[in-house]
Design an enzyme around this catalytic site. Structure first.
Site, PDB file in Angstrom:
ATOM      1  N   VAL A  14       0.785  -1.161   0.240  1.00  0.00           N
ATOM      2  CA  VAL A  14       0.101   0.172   0.111  1.00  0.00           C
ATOM      3  C   VAL A  14       0.944   1.204   0.104  1.00  0.00           C
ATOM      4  CG1 VAL A  14      -1.543   1.408   1.429  1.00  0.00           C
ATOM      5  CG2 VAL A  14      -2.085  -1.465   0.846  1.00  0.00           C
ATOM      6  N   LYS A  45      12.416   0.244   6.866  1.00  0.00           N
ATOM      7  CA  LYS A  45      14.091   0.223   6.167  1.00  0.00           C
ATOM      8  C   LYS A  45      14.760  -0.740   5.637  1.00  0.00           C
ATOM      9  CE  LYS A  45      11.854  -2.506  10.210  1.00  0.00           C
ATOM     10  NZ  LYS A  45      11.864  -3.643  11.178  1.00  0.00           N
ATOM     11  N   GLY A 134     -11.428  -0.354   2.231  1.00  0.00           N
ATOM     12  CA  GLY A 134      -9.813   0.011   0.526  1.00  0.00           C
ATOM     13  C   GLY A 134      -9.946   1.072  -0.369  1.00  0.00           C
ATOM     14  N   GLU A 190      -3.079 -14.294   3.750  1.00  0.00           N
ATOM     15  CA  GLU A 190      -2.038 -13.677   4.569  1.00  0.00           C
ATOM     16  C   GLU A 190      -1.445 -15.627   4.566  1.00  0.00           C
ATOM     17  OE1 GLU A 190      -0.783 -10.703   6.517  1.00  0.00           O
ATOM     18  OE2 GLU A 190      -2.241 -10.155   6.058  1.00  0.00           O
ATOM     19  N   ASP A 201     -10.562  -8.594  10.754  1.00  0.00           N
ATOM     20  CA  ASP A 201     -10.720  -7.672   9.932  1.00  0.00           C
ATOM     21  C   ASP A 201     -12.241  -6.860   9.653  1.00  0.00           C
ATOM     22  OD1 ASP A 201      -8.851  -6.167   7.270  1.00  0.00           O
ATOM     23  OD2 ASP A 201     -10.452  -6.952   6.461  1.00  0.00           O
ATOM     24  N   LYS A 205     -13.183  -3.176  10.892  1.00  0.00           N
ATOM     25  CA  LYS A 205     -13.769  -2.483   9.627  1.00  0.00           C
ATOM     26  C   LYS A 205     -15.827  -1.750  10.563  1.00  0.00           C
ATOM     27  CE  LYS A 205     -10.876  -4.041   6.386  1.00  0.00           C
ATOM     28  NZ  LYS A 205     -11.295  -4.810   4.774  1.00  0.00           N
ATOM     29  N   GLY A 302      -5.378  -3.698  -2.283  1.00  0.00           N
ATOM     30  CA  GLY A 302      -4.055  -3.518  -3.319  1.00  0.00           C
ATOM     31  C   GLY A 302      -3.747  -2.118  -3.459  1.00  0.00           C
TER      32      GLY A 302
HETATM   33  N1  HSE Z   1      -7.288  -8.690   4.547  1.00  0.00           N
HETATM   34  C1  HSE Z   1      -8.283  -7.422   3.780  1.00  0.00           C
HETATM   35  C2  HSE Z   1      -9.453  -7.928   2.742  1.00  0.00           C
HETATM   36  C3  HSE Z   1      -7.671  -6.102   3.350  1.00  0.00           C
HETATM   37  O1  HSE Z   1      -9.385  -9.254   1.967  1.00  0.00           O
HETATM   38  O2  HSE Z   1     -10.183  -7.676   2.680  1.00  0.00           O
HETATM   39  C4  HSE Z   1      -7.398  -5.048   4.179  1.00  0.00           C
HETATM   40  O3  HSE Z   1      -8.378  -4.788   4.431  1.00  0.00           O
END
Ligand code: HSE
Length: 426
Positions: A14, A45, A134, A190, A201, A205, A302
């Protein structure tokens, strides 16, 4: 022309997208927005990564102190993620009088009040469009586009990874494990997929979005959460045959009984616009009392989509001198006055494995009748000589009554197993 210097903390996916938009479109923003945005420094870094993105060596800072003491930096973009270093750096930036733009939903869902307090003290901005969904401008829609409304509900596909997995399971008949593996291979999920697949997640949100929608602080502890790890392809397939699509929805409703906020797998009818939001796409459906229905659709993750949301905040911060802070009591524990619905209502899909013999259907439906639960659809599939699957879809009913009925069903000797229980939304 207004000018603003930007620092980017973290040049991952990002951060890289944000850097690209800011640098490639500098002239375009001067022309279309009347602001001159310059990237003054980055904190990364991995120096090679920064250089490969085109950052000049002298603009690569080596410490946060260097960033926050730089007088040319007006706006600090945080795209590190998590609540450790990111929280320390954001707090330092705010305390140094820098406006902060962040994409960090976990940080925001957990520490919004204290960060906002710092921002207010220093009279700087705290922007978070990129934290939810996003590239989809849902935060600005809620803050700047729907003020005339009391928002009655917000429902959304607000996690792309789980939407990709569920789409693959529905379209290709993949198992959860197969679909997850593919999502990992493509970089959606991930290596440790817990935050996405267990609904954390989406919970972060939803807590942010429903706070803005209902003008009440909704803490993450107020959000009921269920992920997709228990979902199986059989239920997705049976639902499909009956005209339903399974989605992980974030649902917020402000009703007379109180506020309901929940994240869980949900069947929606195929003609519901959310049903056709596929793969890693996101969408949010809102109902306002004046405007009626609104739906926003787009990429929830993305480099460039999330970068788009960040740069939109940067432009907003550079153009305007007055900042928006929450117009509700924004404290860590929420507002004591807020009433939450304790027993929400929903339609239910229930799949049972039962003995395939006379009288079973009537026994099962008897449990529903006794529990004052009205059935809207029943389907029976005989699997072999003595076993069948019964799928029941209820009308709207209270979750507590469903739980009681399920306990009762489990005591019937003809019911071998409750195979699936999935909530449904119109
Ligand atoms: N990991 C999140 C998703 C994207 O799969 O929607 C960022 O919040």
């Amino acid at each position: 022309m207004k000018k603003a210097g930007v620092a980017i903390l973290g040049l991952g996916v990002v951060g890289g997208g944000t850097y690209q938009i800011l640098t490639e479109k500098r002239e375009y923003f001067k022309k279309t927005q009347g602001v001159d945005l310059t990237v003054e420094c980055v904190l990364e870094k991995n120096v090679e990564r920064a250089i490969s993105l085109g950052v000049e060596k002298e603009k690569i800072a080596t410490s946060i102190e260097e960033v926050v003491s730089n007088p040319n930096v007006d706006i600090v973009v945080e795209v590190i993620g998590g609540t450790g270093v990111a929280k320390t750096f954001v707090t330092m930036a705010l305390k140094s009088g820098k406006t902060v733009v962040t994409s960090n939903k976990e940080l925001f869902a957990k520490h919004w009040p204290e960060l906002e307090e710092e921002a207010k003290k220093m009279n700087v901005g705290l922007f978070f469009e990129a934290s939810c969904v996003g590239g989809v401008p849902i935060i600005r829609t809620l803050q700047e586009g729907m003020q005339a409304n009391k928002i009655l509900s917000i429902k959304g596909i607000i996690n792309g990874t789980t939407n990709y997995i569920l789409t693959k399971m529905a379209n290709e008949g993949s198992s959860y494990e197969e679909a997850l593996k593919e999502a990992q291979r493509l970089g959606y999920a991930e290596f440790n997929p817990t935050a996405d697949v267990e609904g954390f997640d989406a919970t972060y949100k939803l807590s942010i979005l429903s706070s803005l929608a209902f003008n009440k602080k909704i803490c993450i502890e107020n959000v009921y959460r269920e992920g997709i790890t228990g979902v199986n392809k059989e239920d997705i397939a049976y639902g499909k045959e009956m005209g339903y699509t399974l989605k992980l929805l974030g649902i917020g409703k402000d009703t007379e009984k109180g506020v309901e906020v929940r994240v869980h797998p949900t069947f929606v009818k195929n003609d519901n616009p959310l049903a056709s939001v596929n793969d890693s796409f996101n969408a949010v459906h809102l109902v306002g009392d004046s405007v009626g229905e609104i739906m926003l659709y787009g990429r929830g993750a993305g480099a460039l989509p999330t970068g788009s949301a960040i740069v939109s905040d940067v432009i907003f911060a550079a153009k305007y001198d007055e900042y928006f802070y929450a117009c509700f009591e924004n404290n860590e524990k929420g507002n004591k006055e807020t009433k939450f619905a304790s027993d929400f209502t929903s339609k239910y899909y229930i799949r049972l494995s039962v003995a395939d013999k006379a009288g079973v259907l009537s026994k099962v439906s008897g449990v529903f009748a006794k529990g004052s639960l009205s059935i809207s659809e029943v389907k029976q599939v005989s699997l072999d000589e003595d076993k069948a699957q019964i799928i029941i879809i209820t009308h709207l009913c209270n979750e507590s009554l469903i739980k009681k009925a399920l306990e009762k069903l489990k005591t019937l000797e003809e019911v071998y197993e409750v195979k699936g229980v999935i909530r449904m939304e119109d």
